[in-house]
Design a protein around this motif. Structure first.
Motif, PDB file in Angstrom:
ATOM      1  N   ASN A 185      50.619  47.910  53.943  1.00 55.86           N
ATOM      2  CA  ASN A 185      51.744  47.967  53.107  1.00 55.86           C
ATOM      3  C   ASN A 185      51.526  46.328  52.768  1.00 55.86           C
ATOM      4  O   ASN A 185      51.543  46.089  51.906  1.00 55.86           O
ATOM      5  N   TYR A 186      50.884  45.623  53.373  1.00 50.65           N
ATOM      6  CA  TYR A 186      51.122  44.325  52.854  1.00 50.65           C
ATOM      7  C   TYR A 186      49.336  44.709  52.211  1.00 50.65           C
ATOM      8  O   TYR A 186      49.676  43.870  51.023  1.00 50.65           O
ATOM      9  N   PHE A 187      48.551  45.334  52.195  1.00 51.19           N
ATOM     10  CA  PHE A 187      47.303  45.456  51.079  1.00 51.19           C
ATOM     11  C   PHE A 187      47.830  45.612  50.139  1.00 51.19           C
ATOM     12  O   PHE A 187      47.406  44.852  49.029  1.00 51.19           O
ATOM     13  N   PHE A 188      48.914  46.282  49.909  1.00 51.27           N
ATOM     14  CA  PHE A 188      49.096  47.270  48.491  1.00 51.27           C
ATOM     15  C   PHE A 188      50.601  46.272  48.029  1.00 51.27           C
ATOM     16  O   PHE A 188      50.585  46.068  47.014  1.00 51.27           O
ATOM     17  N   GLU A 189      51.057  45.487  49.007  1.00 47.69           N
ATOM     18  CA  GLU A 189      51.907  44.109  48.151  1.00 47.69           C
ATOM     19  C   GLU A 189      50.843  42.891  47.150  1.00 47.69           C
ATOM     20  O   GLU A 189      51.455  42.729  46.442  1.00 47.69           O
ATOM     21  N   TRP A 190      50.098  42.640  48.200  1.00 51.26           N
ATOM     22  CA  TRP A 190      48.939  41.887  47.877  1.00 51.26           C
ATOM     23  C   TRP A 190      48.586  42.291  46.836  1.00 51.26           C
ATOM     24  O   TRP A 190      48.481  41.744  45.709  1.00 51.26           O
ATOM     25  N   LEU A 191      47.983  43.686  46.328  1.00 46.07           N
ATOM     26  CA  LEU A 191      47.367  44.208  45.255  1.00 46.07           C
ATOM     27  C   LEU A 191      48.180  44.583  44.062  1.00 46.07           C
ATOM     28  O   LEU A 191      47.808  43.639  43.155  1.00 46.07           O
ATOM     29  N   HIS A 192      50.094  44.541  44.313  1.00 48.59           N
ATOM     30  CA  HIS A 192      51.253  44.750  43.199  1.00 48.59           C
ATOM     31  C   HIS A 192      50.827  43.380  42.297  1.00 48.59           C
ATOM     32  O   HIS A 192      50.843  43.871  41.358  1.00 48.59           O
ATOM     33  N   TRP A 193      50.925  42.115  42.749  1.00 49.04           N
ATOM     34  CA  TRP A 193      51.026  40.980  42.401  1.00 49.04           C
ATOM     35  C   TRP A 193      49.338  40.751  41.422  1.00 49.04           C
ATOM     36  O   TRP A 193      49.382  40.130  40.712  1.00 49.04           O
ATOM     37  N   PHE A 194      48.633  41.932  41.451  1.00 46.32           N
ATOM     38  CA  PHE A 194      47.627  41.148  40.202  1.00 46.32           C
ATOM     39  C   PHE A 194      48.292  42.354  39.033  1.00 46.32           C
ATOM     40  O   PHE A 194      47.637  41.761  37.792  1.00 46.32           O
ATOM     41  N   ALA A 195      49.212  43.030  39.088  1.00 44.33           N
ATOM     42  CA  ALA A 195      49.931  43.318  37.825  1.00 44.33           C
ATOM     43  C   ALA A 195      50.045  42.612  36.943  1.00 44.33           C
ATOM     44  O   ALA A 195      50.272  42.743  34.971  1.00 44.33           O
ATOM     45  N   TYR A 196      51.314  41.260  37.405  1.00 41.33           N
ATOM     46  CA  TYR A 196      51.261  40.463  36.186  1.00 41.33           C
ATOM     47  C   TYR A 196      50.341  39.258  36.143  1.00 41.33           C
ATOM     48  O   TYR A 196      50.027  38.832  35.118  1.00 41.33           O
ATOM     49  N   VAL A 197      49.208  39.481  36.281  1.00 42.32           N
ATOM     50  CA  VAL A 197      47.627  39.172  35.816  1.00 42.32           C
ATOM     51  C   VAL A 197      47.203  39.277  35.187  1.00 42.32           C
ATOM     52  O   VAL A 197      47.169  38.857  33.735  1.00 42.32           O
TER      53      VAL A 197
END
Length: 265
Positions: A185-197
């Motif tokens: 869950n934390y991994f995908f939470e972290w991955l999510h922020w690359f969408a805005y990059v």
């Protein structure tokens, strides 16, 4: 509206919300509301920046929809736990360590309000992207967001189903995604922020670099501050050797194939 003014508004609103959360936890002795309020605040900030941003309509729409749906899903999941379960063990331990010092809890809640403003910066940057048509980068942004949202949802559901079975009490979930990461869950939470990059591409190299504050801050928070350290400390208290073996065999964050368990003589 200037970037500084927008972010100050988010910070002020989040701080007021967190004071309300602090008052709630004083009455209920359930500090888990801080996580529900943080995700709620993040969803609201995405909509606010989408509404007030000066960028093209497409990136603003994507920020509003993606940020709101991600934050709303996470908020709904956490709110359900806060309203239907006792205080998370992490906060129970924190309450004991601080001797229920409410001044420290107030500072903790207000710090989450500040983090809401800091984490919202990638939303603001993407919402000021002047590129108004679909590009490979905007498509990549949506794909990253979709993968992250589905992955985090699946991980949360797998863990919730495991915990709901009374026969699993005191055991560690190794089902599904939890076989490959101790914190999927934390991994995908972290991955999510690359969408805005990716969604910030077109705003200028400096702004794209600034948008990396999202995944960078999330990684630091999860790995060294309030995420993995507190979660695993509580897991060791409640599951002992079973969780120590899980730590030995399973990747801490990025999903990977587990190592073979040790054979005890």
């Amino acid at each position: 509206m200037s970037g500084a003014a927008s972010i100050l508004i988010v910070w002020a609103a989040a701080s007021v919300m967190m004071v309300g959360g602090w008052l709630y936890q004083r009455r209920t002795r359930n500090a888990g509301i801080v996580d529900a309020l943080w995700s709620t605040g993040m969803a609201a900030s995405a909509v606010f920046y989408a509404w007030t941003g000066s960028g093209a309509a497409l990136p603003r729409l994507l920020v509003g929809v993606m940020g709101a749906l991600w934050g709303a899903r996470l908020a709904a999941y956490i709110w359900h736990r806060v309203l239907n379960e006792s205080e998370d063990g992490r906060y129970v331990a924190l309450r004991q360590r601080w001797n229920d010092n409410q001044t420290k809890f107030l500072v903790f809640f207000l710090a989450q309000g500040l983090l809401t403003a800091l984490f919202s910066l990638p939303f603001w940057i993407a919402a000021h992207n002047p590129v108004g048509e679909w590009t490979p980068w905007s498509i990549v942004a949506v794909l990253i967001w979709a993968i992250a949202l589905v992955g985090e949802s699946v991980a949360d559901r797998q863990l919730a189903a495991f915990r709901a079975d009374p026969s699993n009490r005191g055991k560690t979930c190794r089902r599904g995604l939890w076989r490959y990461s101790r914190h999927p869950n934390y991994f995908f939470e972290w991955l999510h922020w690359f969408a805005y990059v990716a969604l910030a591409v077109g705003s200028g190299a400096g702004w794209v670099l600034a948008s990396l504050v999202g995944p960078t801050l999330m990684l630091c928070t999860l790995y060294w501050v309030t995420g993995i350290p507190y979660t695993e400390a509580q897991a060791l208290r409640s599951r002992g050797d079973d969780y120590r073996e899980y730590q030995r065999t399973t990747s801490p964050l990025i999903p990977w194939f587990p190592r073979e368990p040790q054979n005890n003589p």
